[in-house]
Design a protein around this motif. Structure first.
Motif, PDB file in Angstrom:
ATOM      1  N   ALA A 223      44.700 -13.233 -29.116  1.00 55.64           N
ATOM      2  CA  ALA A 223      43.790 -12.271 -29.742  1.00 55.64           C
ATOM      3  C   ALA A 223      42.463 -12.933 -30.099  1.00 55.64           C
ATOM      4  CB  ALA A 223      44.444 -11.684 -30.986  1.00 55.64           C
ATOM      5  N   ALA A 224      42.520 -14.181 -30.576  1.00 56.60           N
ATOM      6  CA  ALA A 224      41.296 -14.906 -30.915  1.00 56.60           C
ATOM      7  C   ALA A 224      40.453 -15.164 -29.667  1.00 56.60           C
ATOM      8  CB  ALA A 224      41.640 -16.224 -31.615  1.00 56.60           C
ATOM      9  N   THR A 225      41.104 -15.501 -28.569  1.00 56.48           N
ATOM     10  CA  THR A 225      40.386 -15.717 -27.309  1.00 56.48           C
ATOM     11  C   THR A 225      39.703 -14.430 -26.851  1.00 56.48           C
ATOM     12  OG1 THR A 225      41.898 -17.477 -26.643  1.00 56.48           O
ATOM     13  CG2 THR A 225      40.665 -16.381 -24.886  1.00 56.48           C
TER      14      THR A 225
ATOM     15  N   THR B 197      30.442  -8.945 -28.112  1.00 56.62           N
ATOM     16  CA  THR B 197      30.007  -8.778 -29.506  1.00 56.62           C
ATOM     17  C   THR B 197      30.241 -10.036 -30.334  1.00 56.62           C
ATOM     18  OG1 THR B 197      32.170  -7.903 -30.155  1.00 56.62           O
ATOM     19  CG2 THR B 197      30.499  -6.300 -29.472  1.00 56.62           C
ATOM     20  N   GLY B 198      30.928 -11.034 -29.776  1.00 53.14           N
ATOM     21  CA  GLY B 198      31.325 -12.195 -30.561  1.00 53.14           C
ATOM     22  C   GLY B 198      30.278 -13.297 -30.606  1.00 53.14           C
ATOM     23  N   ASN B 199      30.364 -14.125 -31.664  1.00 49.48           N
ATOM     24  CA  ASN B 199      29.502 -15.306 -31.758  1.00 49.48           C
ATOM     25  C   ASN B 199      30.310 -16.601 -31.655  1.00 49.48           C
ATOM     26  OD1 ASN B 199      30.799 -15.592 -34.214  1.00 49.48           O
ATOM     27  ND2 ASN B 199      28.953 -15.503 -35.474  1.00 49.48           N
ATOM     28  N   GLY B 200      31.605 -16.466 -31.308  1.00 53.07           N
ATOM     29  CA  GLY B 200      32.455 -17.633 -31.145  1.00 53.07           C
ATOM     30  C   GLY B 200      33.303 -17.964 -32.353  1.00 53.07           C
ATOM     31  N   LYS B 201      33.013 -17.351 -33.501  1.00 52.06           N
ATOM     32  CA  LYS B 201      33.780 -17.626 -34.713  1.00 52.06           C
ATOM     33  C   LYS B 201      34.860 -16.563 -34.910  1.00 52.06           C
ATOM     34  CE  LYS B 201      30.416 -20.341 -37.289  1.00 52.06           C
ATOM     35  NZ  LYS B 201      29.785 -20.550 -38.616  1.00 52.06           N
TER      36      LYS B 201
ATOM     37  N   ALA C 232      48.592 -19.382 -38.903  1.00 47.93           N
ATOM     38  CA  ALA C 232      47.540 -19.450 -37.883  1.00 47.93           C
ATOM     39  C   ALA C 232      46.463 -20.451 -38.281  1.00 47.93           C
ATOM     40  CB  ALA C 232      46.938 -18.062 -37.664  1.00 47.93           C
ATOM     41  N   GLY C 233      46.133 -20.491 -39.568  1.00 44.22           N
ATOM     42  CA  GLY C 233      45.162 -21.461 -40.044  1.00 44.22           C
ATOM     43  C   GLY C 233      45.653 -22.890 -39.920  1.00 44.22           C
ATOM     44  N   ILE C 234      46.964 -23.064 -39.890  1.00 44.65           N
ATOM     45  CA  ILE C 234      47.571 -24.382 -39.712  1.00 44.65           C
ATOM     46  C   ILE C 234      47.637 -24.761 -38.233  1.00 44.65           C
ATOM     47  CG2 ILE C 234      49.788 -25.611 -39.873  1.00 44.65           C
ATOM     48  CD1 ILE C 234      50.240 -24.117 -42.541  1.00 44.65           C
ATOM     49  N   GLY C 235      48.076 -23.820 -37.418  1.00 46.56           N
ATOM     50  CA  GLY C 235      48.387 -24.143 -36.027  1.00 46.56           C
ATOM     51  C   GLY C 235      47.282 -23.894 -35.027  1.00 46.56           C
ATOM     52  N   LEU C 236      46.207 -23.206 -35.439  1.00 46.77           N
ATOM     53  CA  LEU C 236      45.137 -22.859 -34.510  1.00 46.77           C
ATOM     54  C   LEU C 236      43.788 -23.330 -35.042  1.00 46.77           C
ATOM     55  CD1 LEU C 236      46.208 -19.175 -33.738  1.00 46.77           C
ATOM     56  CD2 LEU C 236      46.787 -21.227 -32.428  1.00 46.77           C
ATOM     57  N   ASP C 237      42.787 -23.290 -34.182  1.00 42.41           N
ATOM     58  CA  ASP C 237      41.429 -23.670 -34.557  1.00 42.41           C
ATOM     59  C   ASP C 237      40.688 -22.408 -34.980  1.00 42.41           C
ATOM     60  OD1 ASP C 237      38.997 -24.866 -34.910  1.00 42.41           O
ATOM     61  OD2 ASP C 237      38.550 -25.080 -32.771  1.00 42.41           O
ATOM     62  N   LEU C 238      40.634 -22.160 -36.295  1.00 46.59           N
ATOM     63  CA  LEU C 238      40.007 -20.965 -36.833  1.00 46.59           C
ATOM     64  C   LEU C 238      38.863 -21.351 -37.768  1.00 46.59           C
ATOM     65  CD1 LEU C 238      43.213 -18.934 -37.794  1.00 46.59           C
ATOM     66  CD2 LEU C 238      41.802 -18.627 -35.750  1.00 46.59           C
ATOM     67  N   ASP C 239      38.041 -20.355 -38.085  1.00 49.03           N
ATOM     68  CA  ASP C 239      36.934 -20.580 -39.012  1.00 49.03           C
ATOM     69  C   ASP C 239      37.270 -20.141 -40.430  1.00 49.03           C
ATOM     70  OD1 ASP C 239      34.611 -21.492 -37.179  1.00 49.03           O
ATOM     71  OD2 ASP C 239      35.518 -19.786 -36.133  1.00 49.03           O
ATOM     72  N   ALA C 240      38.285 -19.303 -40.588  1.00 45.93           N
ATOM     73  CA  ALA C 240      38.712 -18.853 -41.912  1.00 45.93           C
ATOM     74  C   ALA C 240      40.037 -18.112 -41.756  1.00 45.93           C
ATOM     75  CB  ALA C 240      37.663 -17.939 -42.554  1.00 45.93           C
ATOM     76  N   ALA C 241      40.785 -18.035 -42.865  1.00 47.63           N
ATOM     77  CA  ALA C 241      42.043 -17.286 -42.881  1.00 47.63           C
ATOM     78  C   ALA C 241      42.180 -16.597 -44.226  1.00 47.63           C
ATOM     79  CB  ALA C 241      43.235 -18.205 -42.630  1.00 47.63           C
ATOM     80  N   ILE C 242      42.789 -15.418 -44.221  1.00 46.95           N
ATOM     81  CA  ILE C 242      42.986 -14.649 -45.449  1.00 46.95           C
ATOM     82  C   ILE C 242      44.459 -14.266 -45.553  1.00 46.95           C
ATOM     83  CG2 ILE C 242      42.336 -12.587 -46.746  1.00 46.95           C
ATOM     84  CD1 ILE C 242      39.703 -12.570 -45.161  1.00 46.95           C
TER      85      ILE C 242
ATOM     86  N   LEU D  36      34.305 -13.479 -45.564  1.00 47.23           N
ATOM     87  CA  LEU D  36      34.030 -13.480 -44.127  1.00 47.23           C
ATOM     88  C   LEU D  36      32.540 -13.614 -43.844  1.00 47.23           C
ATOM     89  CD1 LEU D  36      36.488 -10.706 -42.874  1.00 47.23           C
ATOM     90  CD2 LEU D  36      36.749 -13.192 -42.702  1.00 47.23           C
ATOM     91  N   GLY D  37      31.717 -13.017 -44.696  1.00 48.97           N
ATOM     92  CA  GLY D  37      30.282 -13.144 -44.502  1.00 48.97           C
ATOM     93  C   GLY D  37      29.818 -14.591 -44.552  1.00 48.97           C
ATOM     94  N   ARG D  38      30.486 -15.379 -45.391  1.00 50.87           N
ATOM     95  CA  ARG D  38      30.122 -16.801 -45.488  1.00 50.87           C
ATOM     96  C   ARG D  38      30.627 -17.616 -44.305  1.00 50.87           C
ATOM     97  NH1 ARG D  38      32.846 -19.136 -49.585  1.00 50.87           N
ATOM     98  NH2 ARG D  38      33.709 -17.263 -50.585  1.00 50.87           N
ATOM     99  N   HIS D  39      31.836 -17.296 -43.834  1.00 52.42           N
ATOM    100  CA  HIS D  39      32.482 -18.185 -42.879  1.00 52.42           C
ATOM    101  C   HIS D  39      32.357 -17.755 -41.414  1.00 52.42           C
ATOM    102  CE1 HIS D  39      34.036 -20.758 -45.981  1.00 52.42           C
ATOM    103  NE2 HIS D  39      34.495 -19.707 -46.630  1.00 52.42           N
ATOM    104  N   LEU D  40      31.906 -16.520 -41.183  1.00 54.33           N
ATOM    105  CA  LEU D  40      31.740 -16.054 -39.805  1.00 54.33           C
ATOM    106  C   LEU D  40      30.281 -15.965 -39.381  1.00 54.33           C
ATOM    107  CD1 LEU D  40      34.433 -13.236 -39.461  1.00 54.33           C
ATOM    108  CD2 LEU D  40      34.590 -15.653 -38.822  1.00 54.33           C
ATOM    109  N   ALA D  41      29.370 -16.362 -40.256  1.00 53.36           N
ATOM    110  CA  ALA D  41      27.949 -16.288 -39.933  1.00 53.36           C
ATOM    111  C   ALA D  41      27.560 -17.371 -38.940  1.00 53.36           C
ATOM    112  CB  ALA D  41      27.114 -16.426 -41.202  1.00 53.36           C
ATOM    113  N   GLY D  42      26.480 -17.132 -38.199  1.00 53.93           N
ATOM    114  CA  GLY D  42      25.980 -18.117 -37.259  1.00 53.93           C
ATOM    115  C   GLY D  42      26.798 -18.145 -35.986  1.00 53.93           C
ATOM    116  N   ALA D  43      26.670 -19.215 -35.242  1.00 56.92           N
ATOM    117  CA  ALA D  43      27.395 -19.370 -33.976  1.00 56.92           C
ATOM    118  C   ALA D  43      28.311 -20.575 -34.055  1.00 56.92           C
ATOM    119  CB  ALA D  43      26.422 -19.539 -32.817  1.00 56.92           C
ATOM    120  N   ALA D  44      29.429 -20.484 -33.356  1.00 56.27           N
ATOM    121  CA  ALA D  44      30.396 -21.590 -33.368  1.00 56.27           C
ATOM    122  C   ALA D  44      29.825 -22.813 -32.667  1.00 56.27           C
ATOM    123  CB  ALA D  44      31.683 -21.136 -32.678  1.00 56.27           C
TER     124      ALA D  44
END
Length: 249
Positions: free
Chosen positions: A103-105, A112-116, A132-142, A241-249
């Motif tokens: 799903a992340a891929t 529409t994505g910026n890579g994060k 998922a935050g443990i086992g995958l490369d993510l930018d944030a988890a809730i 999410l606004g803090r951690h998904l901003a910008g580009a990966a």
């Protein structure tokens, strides 16, 4: 149409290369932004979860919710699929990671994505969001009131899930936790211990516990719904999410 969105069924490539059903929502006319994988609760891939998926698109982030129970009961309605999944011991952790990674891929590859990418999960999905935050490369988890994260469930639950405590040192992204003071799974004591463990490990996180709220306080279609907690909870989710998904990966 800058405030529009498009939503519907899609297919993502999950664990083992399986093609699985998912529900996606994308903003229309918005600049590229991060994406959110919505991990549904044990009741399954239902209308309430699809509404949550659309909420993120209305805020400007693409979102996708994979049907984690599809293999257990192909074509079944959410209640029957959830029952089949529970009878099988729940969604295996490694399969969960493969499905969320797919799903992340999908989100990273979407125009529409910026890579994060972030994850959010409710109840069993809260535990799975942490996983998922443990086992995958993510930018944030809730984690929204994730049950049985540190302590395996009692035998009567018939769920084959292990404690994530030994793996918390592998958490690779900031974590937001939202909990109810009247919840029994997790209890406030378990949340306190979870908080202390992450602090000892130096993992960035913020936890919020709401009074007069128990399990599933976000569920607007259930008696457990608590408006004040849900409104504030969604504000915290959006800000995080606004803090951690901003910008580009």
């Amino acid at each position: 149409m800058r405030d529009g969105l498009e939503a519907g069924s899609v297919t993502v490539t999950g664990a083992g290369g399986d093609e699985i059903e998912a529900y996606a929502a994308h903003p229309v006319g918005a600049p590229p932004a991060g994406g959110v994988v919505v991990i549904h609760h044990m009741p399954g891939f239902d209308e309430a979860t699809k509404e949550i998926t659309r909420k993120f698109a209305s805020w400007g982030w693409s979102a996708v919710c994979p049907n984690l129970h599809q293999r257990d009961a192909p074509g079944a309605d959410p209640d029957d699929a959830a029952a089949a999944s529970r009878a099988a011991g729940g969604v295996p952790d490694e399969r969960l990671l493969g499905d969320v990674e797919g799903a992340a891929t999908y989100l990273r590859d979407h125009p529409t994505g910026n890579g994060k990418v972030a994850t959010i999960g409710f109840c069993s999905g809260g535990r799975q969001s942490v996983l998922a935050g443990i086992g995958l490369d993510l930018d944030a988890a809730i984690d929204c009131y994730g049950a049985f994260l540190l302590t395996p469930p009692p035998s009567e639950y018939k769920l084959n899930v292990a404690s994530l405590e030994p793996r918390l040192g592998e958490l690779s992204c900031p974590l937001l936790g939202l909990f109810g003071a009247e919840d029994k799974a997790p209890t406030p004591e378990e949340v306190k211990r979870f908080d202390e463990l992450l602090t000892e490990l130096g993992k960035p996180h913020e936890f919020h516990t709401f009074d007069d709220a128990g399990h599933a306080f976000f569920a607007a279609d259930r008696p457990a719904y608590r408006q004040a907690a849900a409104v504030e909870g969604w504000r915290l989710v959006r800000e995080f999410l606004g803090r951690h998904l901003a910008g580009a990966a």
